[in-house]
Design an enzyme around this catalytic site. Structure first.
Site, PDB file in Angstrom:
ATOM      1  CE  LYS A  21      -2.898   0.659   3.607  1.00 60.45           C
ATOM      2  NZ  LYS A  21      -2.646   1.955   4.279  1.00 60.45           N
ATOM      3  CG  ASP A 318       0.253  -0.059   9.447  1.00 62.83           C
ATOM      4  OD1 ASP A 318      -0.166   0.781  10.265  1.00 62.83           O
ATOM      5  OD2 ASP A 318       0.644   0.232   8.298  1.00 62.83           O
TER       6      ASP A 318
HETATM    7  C1  S3P Z   1       2.328   4.717   6.220  1.00 66.20           C
HETATM    8  C2  S3P Z   1       2.838   5.069   7.447  1.00 66.20           C
HETATM    9  C3  S3P Z   1       2.265   4.617   8.727  1.00 66.20           C
HETATM   10  C4  S3P Z   1       1.313   3.432   8.543  1.00 66.20           C
HETATM   11  C5  S3P Z   1       0.393   3.622   7.380  1.00 66.20           C
HETATM   12  C6  S3P Z   1       1.172   3.809   6.097  1.00 66.20           C
HETATM   13  C7  S3P Z   1       2.971   5.251   5.010  1.00 66.20           C
HETATM   14  O1  S3P Z   1       1.548   5.692   9.304  1.00 66.20           O
HETATM   15  O2  S3P Z   1       0.562   3.235   9.714  1.00 66.20           O
HETATM   16  O3  S3P Z   1      -0.464   2.511   7.234  1.00 66.20           O
HETATM   17  O4  S3P Z   1       2.679   4.749   3.896  1.00 66.20           O
HETATM   18  O5  S3P Z   1       3.782   6.179   5.129  1.00 66.20           O
HETATM   19  P1  S3P Z   1       2.261   6.773  10.277  1.00 66.20           P
HETATM   20  O6  S3P Z   1       3.183   7.586   9.459  1.00 66.20           O
HETATM   21  O7  S3P Z   1       1.125   7.604  10.814  1.00 66.20           O
HETATM   22  O8  S3P Z   1       2.938   5.980  11.345  1.00 66.20           O
END
Ligand code: S3P
Length: 437
Positions: A21, A318
């Site tokens: 993702k 996550d």
């Molecule tokens: C992500 C960073 C994380 C993660 C999210 C995806 C990203 O969030 O929880 O699902 O793609 O940079 P945070 O930056 O809030 O920790």
């Protein structure tokens, strides 16, 4: 959509894990501001990534997604080429879309209003509005000081690069500031409290950006044009985590998951599960588009409780919901500390998981930023049909996974959010032998 997972006597075979993702979002965004045509394969076509794609199109980017082929073709408009959108940009459930796209807009001479669903509209945006304001962008929230969506970002030519120490570990905030800094002449210097996922840094270097990383210091000199790339997105370790834990806790299981990204900034769950005694083999380790990947074989295992080092949290942030499930099946105490960031995800994952696990018969102690789970090595009872998912895909998938190995069925009140990150979750789980109805 209510969905109930009935215990089964084993999960077997292969499951297809969708594209990462984080890398999928970034492929579209970086492709949009590069020069030339970027082609992406292995793209995650979940709702979150489609929100990013739709917003880029609203800003004048020609971007085609083929959902069946899992590909995208993006005609980049260059570092300063985005047009002002005529309507609000709907980020749906996606925090990554919201935070990265607000950084992107801040660096452009345009104004855009951002909206999101009920969950996203509760999530903190001060973490990006503060540093973006220091750079000279102007952000307003219709919720006033709470600084939540709906918000309007007035980007501009007057932006200045800054040196900024992130107050929390967040790859989204880091990437937001990198995106705002990309078109600016001069150096943006970001300091992380601890290393978080570095897909933005690695991918932008491949796109030709002048970006240098020294430990937790990131130096970006903006203004260099990005060159379009061909990108192969590896399988998402955060999605593979659900099948992995499902196989570990369900007696008689033996499954294969191919092409799983295992960047050391993302692989904390796998390290933790192995320490708990999980039988996981990492075959055919190789690199795909610069990312380490492997094929995983996962067999049912007798897990034991451990203390998870808090400094590992950013590399598995996550994955805690499904790790909590694994811990409920383990023998002994699993102690997980330093979980504050879990409380500001799509839901408060610490509280929502603790409530659901308790209802399913797990013995646990919940604190403001920790969870201690005491297992005795037997499967928790389950027998709860209607766990609330709070618009959170990972809550829904965690409890459906738990239902495979529990003593009685476990159901979630709304499985709809799974579409945000793992559109084929139900079909792949069913292919392995799960009973979801
Ligand atoms: C992500 C960073 C994380 C993660 C999210 C995806 C990203 O969030 O929880 O699902 O793609 O940079 P945070 O930056 O809030 O920790």
């Amino acid at each position: 959509m209510q969905l109930v997972s009935t215990p089964v006597s084993g999960l077997n075979g292969h499951a297809d894990i969708p594209g990462d993702k984080s890398i999928s979002h970034r492929s579209l965004i970086f492709g949009a501001i590069a020069k030339g045509t970027t082609r992406v394969s292995g793209l995650l076509t979940g709702e979150d990534v489609l929100s990013t794609a739709a917003a880029l199109r609203q800003m004048g980017v020609k971007l085609e997604v083929d959902e069946a082929q899992k590909t995208a073709v993006i005609e980049g408009v260059g570092l300063n080429g985005l047009q002002e959108p005529k309507a609000s940009l709907d980020m749906g459930n996606s925090g990554t879309s919201a935070r990265l796209m607000m950084g992107l807009v801040a660096g452009q001479n345009i104004t855009a209003r951002f909206i999101g669903d009920e969950s996203l509209s509760k999530r903190p945006m001060k973490r990006i509005s503060e540093p973006l304001s220091l750079m000279g962008a102007h952000l307003t929230s219709e919720a006033g000081d709470k600084m939540t969506l709906p918000m309007t970002v007035h980007g501009g030519n007057e932006l200045k690069p800054i040196k900024y120490e992130l107050p929390m570990p967040s790859a989204q905030v880091k990437s937001c500031l990198i995106l705002a800094g990309l078109p600016l002449a001069g150096q943006t210097h970001i300091i992380e409290p601890v290393p978080t996922r570095d897909h933005s840094e690695n991918m932008l270097r491949a796109f030709g950006a002048d970006i240098r990383v020294e430990g937790t210091d990131i130096y970006l000199t903006g203004g260099t044009a990005l060159k379009a790339q061909d990108i192969i997105v590896p399988g998402d370790p955060s999605s593979a985590a659900f099948m992995t834990v499902a196989a570990l806790i369900t007696k008689g299981s033996d499954i294969m998951l191919e092409n799983i990204g295992l960047s050391d900034r993302r692989a904390g769950l796998y390290e933790t599960l192995v320490e708990m005694g999980a039988d996981i083999t990492f075959n055919n380790r190789r690199k795909v588009a610069g990312e380490p990947v492997a094929d995983l074989r996962v067999r049912h295992s007798r897990l034991k409780g451990i203390t998870v080092p808090p400094d590992r949290a950013p590399s598995m942030i996550d994955e805690y919901p499904v790790l909590f499930v694994a811990a409920a099946f383990a023998d002994g105490q699993t102690d997980m500390q330093g979980l504050h960031e879990l409380t500001v995800k799509e839901s408060n994952r610490l509280t929502v998981m603790a409530d659901g696990l308790r209802a399913c018969g797990a013995d646990l102690t919940e604190g403001a930023d920790f969870l201690i789970i005491n297992g005795d090595g037997t499967a928790p009872m389950g027998g709860v049909q209607n766990i609330q998912t709070h618009h959170d895909h990972r809550i829904a998938m965690s409890f459906l996974v738990m239902g495979c190995g529990a003593q009685k069925p476990i159901g979630v009140a709304d499985a709809g959010p799974i579409q945000t990150s793992f559109p084929n979750f139900i079909s792949e789980m069913t292919k392995l032998g799960a009973q979801l109805a």
